[in-house]
Design an enzyme around this catalytic site. Sequence first.
Site, PDB file in Angstrom:
ATOM      1  N   PRO A 235     -56.551 -72.940  45.175  1.00 37.12           N
ATOM      2  CA  PRO A 235     -56.066 -71.846  44.319  1.00 37.12           C
ATOM      3  C   PRO A 235     -55.646 -72.365  42.945  1.00 37.12           C
ATOM      4  O   PRO A 235     -54.882 -73.325  42.851  1.00 37.12           O
ATOM      5  CB  PRO A 235     -54.870 -71.298  45.094  1.00 37.12           C
ATOM      6  CG  PRO A 235     -54.453 -72.404  46.011  1.00 37.12           C
ATOM      7  CD  PRO A 235     -55.686 -73.174  46.331  1.00 37.12           C
ATOM      8  N   LEU A 236     -56.154 -71.722  41.899  1.00 33.66           N
ATOM      9  CA  LEU A 236     -55.893 -72.144  40.514  1.00 33.66           C
ATOM     10  C   LEU A 236     -55.581 -70.926  39.666  1.00 33.66           C
ATOM     11  O   LEU A 236     -56.431 -70.036  39.524  1.00 33.66           O
ATOM     12  CB  LEU A 236     -57.143 -72.837  39.945  1.00 33.66           C
ATOM     13  CG  LEU A 236     -57.569 -74.144  40.636  1.00 33.66           C
ATOM     14  CD1 LEU A 236     -59.038 -74.447  40.335  1.00 33.66           C
ATOM     15  CD2 LEU A 236     -56.684 -75.290  40.186  1.00 33.66           C
ATOM     16  N   THR A 237     -54.378 -70.880  39.103  1.00 30.32           N
ATOM     17  CA  THR A 237     -54.001 -69.778  38.218  1.00 30.32           C
ATOM     18  C   THR A 237     -54.794 -69.851  36.929  1.00 30.32           C
ATOM     19  O   THR A 237     -54.773 -70.875  36.240  1.00 30.32           O
ATOM     20  CB  THR A 237     -52.488 -69.846  37.927  1.00 30.32           C
ATOM     21  OG1 THR A 237     -51.792 -69.522  39.131  1.00 30.32           O
ATOM     22  CG2 THR A 237     -52.073 -68.875  36.831  1.00 30.32           C
TER      23      THR A 237
ATOM     24  N   GLY B 177     -55.882 -84.448  42.877  1.00 37.61           N
ATOM     25  CA  GLY B 177     -56.326 -85.638  42.169  1.00 37.61           C
ATOM     26  C   GLY B 177     -57.487 -86.370  42.819  1.00 37.61           C
ATOM     27  O   GLY B 177     -57.793 -87.493  42.421  1.00 37.61           O
TER      28      GLY B 177
ATOM     29  N   TYR C  65     -41.901 -72.193  44.760  1.00 39.15           N
ATOM     30  CA  TYR C  65     -41.921 -70.736  44.667  1.00 39.15           C
ATOM     31  C   TYR C  65     -41.065 -70.155  45.797  1.00 39.15           C
ATOM     32  O   TYR C  65     -40.374 -70.904  46.503  1.00 39.15           O
ATOM     33  CB  TYR C  65     -43.360 -70.218  44.671  1.00 39.15           C
ATOM     34  CG  TYR C  65     -44.086 -70.607  43.389  1.00 39.15           C
ATOM     35  CD1 TYR C  65     -43.708 -70.044  42.167  1.00 39.15           C
ATOM     36  CD2 TYR C  65     -45.090 -71.560  43.378  1.00 39.15           C
ATOM     37  CE1 TYR C  65     -44.323 -70.417  40.980  1.00 39.15           C
ATOM     38  CE2 TYR C  65     -45.713 -71.942  42.188  1.00 39.15           C
ATOM     39  CZ  TYR C  65     -45.321 -71.364  40.992  1.00 39.15           C
ATOM     40  OH  TYR C  65     -45.919 -71.734  39.814  1.00 39.15           O
TER      41      TYR C  65
END
Length: 369
Positions: free
Chosen positions: A26-28, A302, A183
């Site tokens: 998941p990448l905003t 990474g 979060y």
Amino acid sequence: MERRSRLFDSVVVGGQPLPNRIVLPPLTRSRATDHGVPTPLMEEYYRQRSGAGLVIIEGTVITPQATAYPRVPGLYSAEQVAAWRPVVAAAKRDGAAVYAQLWHVGRQSHSSVQPDGLPPKAPSPIPITGFQYRSANGRIPYETPRELTTAEIADIVQAYGTAARNAVRAGFDGVELHAANGYLVDQFLNDGSNHRTDQYGGPLENRTRFLLEVIAEMARHLPAGRIGVRLSPSSDWMDAHDSDKRALYSAVVRRLNGLGLAYLHLVEPEIAGSTTVDRPADSIPTASLASLFDGAVIVTGGHDQESGERLLADGIADLVGFGRLFIANPDLPRRFRTRAPLEPLRPAGIYGGGPEGYTDYPSLAISGV
Ligand code: PHB
């Protein structure tokens, strides 16, 4: 002699056979509308990356209050559900399973993006220190959040269930609970952000209650085998502090094991939210937590093709996520398979904007591959 690749072995997750072990984590990217509605541009972006075995769609908020940033998508309105359908279908084009990451940011939000214009709510009225909020006008201090009442906690638990149901309606194969990166779920887990004296605070059993209630609620709307959980056990990004992270996350993984979940998704210690850091001295080895979980384990953070292969060969991970490489290389699986060179990531367009830095990274021509 080169060892056999395992990244292209199929794997079963949530009862679904996946074509490979490469995960789009998941990448905003902030390309939804101002009302959190997915866009045709997002459809194109996910279609370009549909060669993954598992696509986990970017953090998607469960209510308007759950958000921190503009143009993050949601899964709380009928309009959003309808707009997700073509995006999910595009991501499934080449046989990937597609999961929605369900997100509530708690104290990482700000009054400027809250529907009532007041500070956000969190387990305890403890502000984030040492980090600043990414506002439209630059970095500003975080505010002291308001403490959630137990009735409000119950409402949020229910909202996770509704969002999970909406995800199924939009065509997602499953959901991932965002319990990482400081979060809301992580704010309940960590004793640095949870000073509650009721059933949600204090001993580990109480601090894990919210996490387990949310999973149980989501499991009313889809099988537990279609629910994954993401943790960042070694990260103190966004002031996520605990007096004993090793005990905390070992207990969390032990509790998750046995729920019959789709997978456990672990973020590597060198990742701090969206940034890279030196491995913290007190980091918890990913392998030690992974070994506590009997189901599928995804490791992200990474990695490149070689280190990803090593995670699989060493039996630490069953699938590997490649975030930054996937942003810059939409056809990453094909490039891995053919040992083609990789495009570098450009800083422009990571968050927000239009196609630039989003859908304008090239894919290899199919002919000749
Ligand atoms: C970010 O927008 O920088 C971001 C979002 C979600 C994460 C981490 C970072 O889990």
